[in-house]
Motif scaffolding. Structure first.
Motif, PDB file in Angstrom:
ATOM      1  N   UNK A 132      10.964 -28.478 -31.655  1.00  0.00           N
ATOM      2  CA  UNK A 132      10.137 -28.067 -30.522  1.00  0.00           C
ATOM      3  C   UNK A 132       8.664 -28.126 -30.883  1.00  0.00           C
ATOM      4  N   UNK A 133       8.307 -27.590 -32.046  1.00  0.00           N
ATOM      5  CA  UNK A 133       6.900 -27.599 -32.470  1.00  0.00           C
ATOM      6  C   UNK A 133       6.388 -29.030 -32.589  1.00  0.00           C
ATOM      7  N   UNK A 182       6.920 -19.529 -31.814  1.00  0.00           N
ATOM      8  CA  UNK A 182       6.284 -20.778 -31.363  1.00  0.00           C
ATOM      9  C   UNK A 182       4.819 -20.789 -31.786  1.00  0.00           C
ATOM     10  N   UNK A 183       4.130 -19.677 -31.539  1.00  0.00           N
ATOM     11  CA  UNK A 183       2.731 -19.592 -31.951  1.00  0.00           C
ATOM     12  C   UNK A 183       2.591 -19.791 -33.465  1.00  0.00           C
ATOM     13  N   UNK A 184       3.499 -19.179 -34.221  1.00  0.00           N
ATOM     14  CA  UNK A 184       3.429 -19.311 -35.680  1.00  0.00           C
ATOM     15  C   UNK A 184       3.600 -20.771 -36.092  1.00  0.00           C
ATOM     16  N   UNK A 185       4.506 -21.481 -35.426  1.00  0.00           N
ATOM     17  CA  UNK A 185       4.698 -22.893 -35.720  1.00  0.00           C
ATOM     18  C   UNK A 185       3.465 -23.723 -35.420  1.00  0.00           C
ATOM     19  N   UNK A 186       2.630 -23.227 -34.496  1.00  0.00           N
ATOM     20  CA  UNK A 186       1.388 -23.921 -34.152  1.00  0.00           C
ATOM     21  C   UNK A 186       0.219 -23.478 -35.027  1.00  0.00           C
ATOM     22  N   UNK A 187       0.486 -22.577 -35.976  1.00  0.00           N
ATOM     23  CA  UNK A 187      -0.558 -22.155 -36.918  1.00  0.00           C
ATOM     24  C   UNK A 187      -1.224 -20.840 -36.585  1.00  0.00           C
ATOM     25  N   UNK A 188      -0.618 -20.064 -35.691  1.00  0.00           N
ATOM     26  CA  UNK A 188      -1.231 -18.809 -35.242  1.00  0.00           C
ATOM     27  C   UNK A 188      -0.282 -17.649 -35.491  1.00  0.00           C
ATOM     28  N   UNK A 189      -0.698 -16.734 -36.352  1.00  0.00           N
ATOM     29  CA  UNK A 189       0.117 -15.567 -36.680  1.00  0.00           C
ATOM     30  C   UNK A 189      -0.450 -14.335 -35.991  1.00  0.00           C
ATOM     31  N   UNK A 190       0.156 -14.001 -34.834  1.00  0.00           N
ATOM     32  CA  UNK A 190      -0.285 -12.810 -34.096  1.00  0.00           C
ATOM     33  C   UNK A 190       0.221 -11.528 -34.746  1.00  0.00           C
TER      34      UNK A 190
END
Length: 359
Positions: free
Chosen positions: A284-285, A134-142
């Motif tokens: 979802x994103x 989900x974070x990756x879909x929002x542009x954040x690669x943890x």
């Protein structure tokens, strides 16, 4: 073969009449021996399934957490007027209902409430949608950040994510056993109350079965953790349901704290009583982006329901209704969207510096 581990296995695997609970120290020892590969594969598999059948005790969970503390990662304390919230969500993700926890994290961080999440990729037994996707879909690669860079992002933005495949690779072998066994071992319960933070924390795990609350309370009490919120949430997560009354356990200021029961009925606050179904990750994103843009819709209702509760529980708002109103203001004003952009910039910068340092 480890004779020490064999004796621990005999205690948990001897049946109702002759089996015994492990002490906290024994549970810690067993956990460390499994993580470090000091027990054999046959011993580890037998232990995990026997422990699942018997069910863990709160004392055993405390010992398992002790081992995670000794061997695992921790984000270091940051300056904060409020305890850092640590969300405990099932590592095997979601398959039926739309997750809202990343949106809740952005909302809370936008008003100065720090929050930490932890987890990995698609994992057994559900192989559901994990938080990192989900974070990756929002542009954040943890997933590309070493722990020191995650710490940096956490200090800058108030949001941290402990990505276990990189930050705690020792637990990878347990996931392989979990896949082969096809059942969640007690590690899955313990993960929900694991606190990878070295400072003052407010633990918020989800749960499914009522007896889990009692185990949580004992385990956290033994470890001196007095701030907690237990949520009977969607698919065992911290997300409040809309199709039923939310059952929540709140820690009291007593010493030791007790569980105060809170029941929240969505219809009493003007929400429709249905959950948002999970379709594809892409859909979802797209719906989350609409929420961040302040647009009305079913997922916005879920975001307001959860945001209102957590704003109240954090002490930012005095009650649920003001929390819901505040959540709506934060979404429609663009403050939550701005927090996402701040987080994207912080993670991108940390990733680039990490890459430059490596090469």
């Amino acid at each position: 073969m480890s004779n020490i581990f064999r004796e621990l296995l005999k205690k948990v695997g001897s049946g109702n009449h002759t089996g015994e609970n492990l002490t906290r120290a024994e549970a810690a020892t067993a956990t460390k021996m499994m993580l470090l590969g000091e027990a054999t594969p046959a011993q580890i598999g037998a232990f995990l399934i026997a422990h699942r059948i018997r069910r863990p005790t709160g004392e055993e969970l405390a010992g398992m957490l002790d081992a995670y503390d000794e061997l695992g990662p921790k984000l270091q304390p940051i300056a904060s007027v409020r305890p850092v919230i640590v969300f405990g969500l099932p590592y095997d993700g979601r398959t039926r209902t739309a997750p809202i926890a990343p949106v809740t994290a952005l909302l809370l961080a936008a008003v100065g409430q720090p929050i930490i999440m932890h987890g990995g990729d698609r994992l057994p037994t559900k192989y559901g949608l994990p938080l990192v996707d989900i974070w990756l879909g929002l542009g954040i690669d943890w997933t590309s950040l070493p722990l020191a860079k995650t710490q940096q992002v956490f200090e800058q933005t108030g949001i941290g994510f402990v990505y276990t495949p990189v930050h705690f690779p020792l637990i990878k072998t347990i996931w392989e056993y979990r896949d082969q066994l096809g059942k969640r071992p007690p590690f899955a319960t313990m993960e929900l109350i694991w606190c990878p933070y070295a400072g003052d924390a407010h633990i918020i795990p989800g749960f499914v079965h009522p007896p889990t609350e009692a185990m949580f309370k004992v385990a956290l009490g033994l470890r001196g953790m007095t701030k907690f919120t237990f949520v009977k949430g969607l698919e065992g997560s911290c997300d409040l349901p809309r199709d039923r009354t939310a059952i929540i356990g709140l820690s009291t200021p007593d010493a030791p704290p007790e569980i105060e029961r809170l029941l929240l009925a969505p219809h009493e606050y003007g929400f429709t009583t249905k959950n948002v179904a999970l379709s594809s990750t892409e859909e979802l994103i797209a719906e989350i982006q609409k929420v961040l843009a302040g647009q009305p819709g079913e997922l916005m209702q879920t975001a307001l329901w959860n945001g209102g509760f957590y704003l109240w529980r954090s002490g930012i708002c005095p009650d649920m209704r003001s929390g819901i109103a505040k959540a709506e203001e934060l979404f429609t004003s663009g403050m939550v969207a701005a927090k996402l952009q701040e987080l994207i910039q912080a993670v991108t910068s940390a990733s680039q510096k990490s890459f430059q340092h490596t090469y």
